[in-house]
Write a protein that holds these residues in place. Structure first.
Motif, PDB file in Angstrom:
ATOM      1  N   UNK A   4      95.806 -12.628   6.678  1.00 41.31           N
ATOM      2  CA  UNK A   4      96.217 -14.015   6.411  1.00 41.31           C
ATOM      3  C   UNK A   4      95.725 -14.946   7.522  1.00 41.31           C
ATOM      4  N   UNK A   5      95.923 -14.523   8.773  1.00 41.32           N
ATOM      5  CA  UNK A   5      95.479 -15.347   9.899  1.00 41.32           C
ATOM      6  C   UNK A   5      93.958 -15.480   9.912  1.00 41.32           C
ATOM      7  N   UNK A   6      93.278 -14.361   9.622  1.00 49.36           N
ATOM      8  CA  UNK A   6      91.808 -14.393   9.607  1.00 49.36           C
ATOM      9  C   UNK A   6      91.301 -15.341   8.521  1.00 49.36           C
ATOM     10  N   UNK A   7      91.993 -15.332   7.361  1.00 47.39           N
ATOM     11  CA  UNK A   7      91.582 -16.221   6.268  1.00 47.39           C
ATOM     12  C   UNK A   7      91.752 -17.682   6.669  1.00 47.39           C
ATOM     13  N   UNK A   8      92.854 -17.978   7.351  1.00 49.97           N
ATOM     14  CA  UNK A   8      93.070 -19.356   7.809  1.00 49.97           C
ATOM     15  C   UNK A   8      91.991 -19.773   8.812  1.00 49.97           C
ATOM     16  N   UNK A   9      91.589 -18.839   9.671  1.00 50.56           N
ATOM     17  CA  UNK A   9      90.536 -19.148  10.653  1.00 50.56           C
ATOM     18  C   UNK A   9      89.227 -19.492   9.924  1.00 50.56           C
ATOM     19  N   UNK A  10      88.885 -18.699   8.906  1.00 49.75           N
ATOM     20  CA  UNK A  10      87.650 -18.968   8.153  1.00 49.75           C
ATOM     21  C   UNK A  10      87.733 -20.326   7.460  1.00 49.75           C
ATOM     22  N   UNK A  11      88.908 -20.629   6.868  1.00 54.39           N
ATOM     23  CA  UNK A  11      89.065 -21.937   6.212  1.00 54.39           C
ATOM     24  C   UNK A  11      88.895 -23.067   7.225  1.00 54.39           C
ATOM     25  N   UNK A  12      89.432 -22.882   8.427  1.00 52.11           N
ATOM     26  CA  UNK A  12      89.307 -23.921   9.464  1.00 52.11           C
ATOM     27  C   UNK A  12      87.845 -24.107   9.875  1.00 52.11           C
ATOM     28  N   UNK A  13      87.118 -22.992   9.991  1.00 52.20           N
ATOM     29  CA  UNK A  13      85.695 -23.062  10.351  1.00 52.20           C
ATOM     30  C   UNK A  13      84.912 -23.788   9.254  1.00 52.20           C
TER      31      UNK A  13
ATOM     32  N   UNK B  84      74.486 -25.561   1.513  1.00 52.13           N
ATOM     33  CA  UNK B  84      75.004 -24.452   2.323  1.00 52.13           C
ATOM     34  C   UNK B  84      76.476 -24.675   2.643  1.00 52.13           C
ATOM     35  N   UNK B  85      76.807 -25.905   3.075  1.00 51.30           N
ATOM     36  CA  UNK B  85      78.174 -26.215   3.499  1.00 51.30           C
ATOM     37  C   UNK B  85      79.172 -26.081   2.336  1.00 51.30           C
ATOM     38  N   UNK B  86      78.886 -26.761   1.243  1.00 54.15           N
ATOM     39  CA  UNK B  86      79.815 -26.723   0.103  1.00 54.15           C
ATOM     40  C   UNK B  86      79.723 -25.394  -0.641  1.00 54.15           C
ATOM     41  N   UNK B  87      78.545 -24.782  -0.642  1.00 53.88           N
ATOM     42  CA  UNK B  87      78.402 -23.471  -1.261  1.00 53.88           C
ATOM     43  C   UNK B  87      79.225 -22.418  -0.531  1.00 53.88           C
ATOM     44  N   UNK B  88      79.309 -22.529   0.801  1.00 54.40           N
ATOM     45  CA  UNK B  88      80.129 -21.594   1.583  1.00 54.40           C
ATOM     46  C   UNK B  88      81.604 -21.741   1.224  1.00 54.40           C
ATOM     47  N   UNK B  89      82.041 -22.987   1.063  1.00 52.15           N
ATOM     48  CA  UNK B  89      83.440 -23.232   0.680  1.00 52.15           C
ATOM     49  C   UNK B  89      83.721 -22.618  -0.689  1.00 52.15           C
ATOM     50  N   UNK B  90      82.812 -22.858  -1.641  1.00 56.05           N
ATOM     51  CA  UNK B  90      83.007 -22.324  -2.996  1.00 56.05           C
ATOM     52  C   UNK B  90      82.997 -20.797  -2.990  1.00 56.05           C
ATOM     53  N   UNK B  91      82.090 -20.199  -2.220  1.00 56.26           N
ATOM     54  CA  UNK B  91      81.988 -18.735  -2.174  1.00 56.26           C
ATOM     55  C   UNK B  91      83.247 -18.134  -1.555  1.00 56.26           C
ATOM     56  N   UNK B  92      83.760 -18.759  -0.493  1.00 58.77           N
ATOM     57  CA  UNK B  92      84.959 -18.203   0.147  1.00 58.77           C
ATOM     58  C   UNK B  92      86.201 -18.399  -0.729  1.00 58.77           C
ATOM     59  N   UNK B  93      86.234 -19.521  -1.460  1.00 58.39           N
ATOM     60  CA  UNK B  93      87.344 -19.736  -2.404  1.00 58.39           C
ATOM     61  C   UNK B  93      87.340 -18.627  -3.468  1.00 58.39           C
ATOM     62  N   UNK B  94      86.153 -18.323  -3.987  1.00 56.80           N
ATOM     63  CA  UNK B  94      86.044 -17.278  -5.006  1.00 56.80           C
ATOM     64  C   UNK B  94      86.429 -15.914  -4.430  1.00 56.80           C
ATOM     65  N   UNK B  95      85.953 -15.633  -3.217  1.00 58.84           N
ATOM     66  CA  UNK B  95      86.276 -14.353  -2.577  1.00 58.84           C
ATOM     67  C   UNK B  95      87.778 -14.233  -2.340  1.00 58.84           C
ATOM     68  N   UNK B  96      88.406 -15.310  -1.884  1.00 61.25           N
ATOM     69  CA  UNK B  96      89.852 -15.287  -1.638  1.00 61.25           C
ATOM     70  C   UNK B  96      90.617 -15.097  -2.942  1.00 61.25           C
ATOM     71  N   UNK B  97      90.104 -15.739  -4.009  1.00 59.17           N
ATOM     72  CA  UNK B  97      90.770 -15.649  -5.318  1.00 59.17           C
ATOM     73  C   UNK B  97      90.721 -14.216  -5.858  1.00 59.17           C
TER      74      UNK B  97
END
Lengths: 66, 139
Positions: A4-13, B84-97
């Motif tokens: 959870x903490x690691x995920x928040x760090x990635x979101x912040x980055x 790259x910037x917005x694609x990274x956000x979308x990719x991480x959102x999908x991975x988290x989901x």
């Protein structure tokens, strides 16, 4: 560190990356597009604009009514 | 120096967004009231589009200004940094989901749930969403 903490760090980055990109775009005085420029380009075609509006409607329903 | 003038239509729309956001602040998800506030926002957006067709112009938030980045141009390398910037956000959102459980891998909407747990946060988030919709149709 927990997942959870690691995920928040990635979101912040990632958020810092978007903010830095926007700051660099503003500082470039037109050489690079700003986030508003991206939105303008993405919605310049009527079909794309309709798709973005549908996305906005889904976001509102998902975030506030679901 | 240019003066940014708030148009009458924009003032009326801003009042409507404020009133709706205050109402939304006190609703809870999965209730009729929450569905009604979102539906009213849809109706407001539709009314703005109708006003544009009838009057020939949108009730803008502020008078139009030239874009600071020179406006849209052909897609090319200058757009790559945003891809790259917005694609990274979308990719991480999908991975988290796709990963579970949600508590260990929070998505953007899971984090928003924390923000709108209070009336003030919920009202602010609703106002931001409504203003985004307004921007999309009046820009």
């Amino acid at each position: 560190m927990t997942w959870r903490a690691a995920t928040f760090v990635v979101w912040a980055v990632l958020a810092a990356g978007v903010a830095a990109t926007q700051a660099a775009a503003i500082a470039s005085a037109g050489r690079w597009p700003t986030l508003a420029g991206v939105a303008r380009a993405a919605t310049s075609h009527p079909v794309a604009r309709g798709a973005v509006l549908l996305g906005w409607m889904w976001l509102g329903w998902h975030a506030f009514a679901r | 120096m240019t003066t940014r003038r708030v148009t009458p239509g924009a003032a009326a729309a801003a009042s409507a967004v404020t009133a709706l956001s205050v109402a939304a602040a006190f609703t809870r998800p999965f209730t009729l009231a929450a569905g009604i506030t979102v539906t009213l926002a849809y109706a407001g957006l539709a009314a703005t589009l109708v006003a544009q067709r009838r009057v020939g112009t949108m009730p803008r938030m502020v008078a139009r200004r030239p874009p600071v980045d020179g406006g849209p141009r052909r897609f090319g390398r200058r757009w790559l940094v945003w891809a790259v910037s917005l694609g990274s956000v979308a990719a991480f959102e999908l991975a988290s989901y796709l990963q579970g459980p949600r508590a260990a891998h929070p998505t953007l909407s899971a984090m928003l749930d924390g923000l709108d747990a209070t009336p003030a946060g919920r009202g602010a988030a609703f106002a931001a969403w409504a203003l985004l919709g307004w921007y999309l149709v009046t820009r």
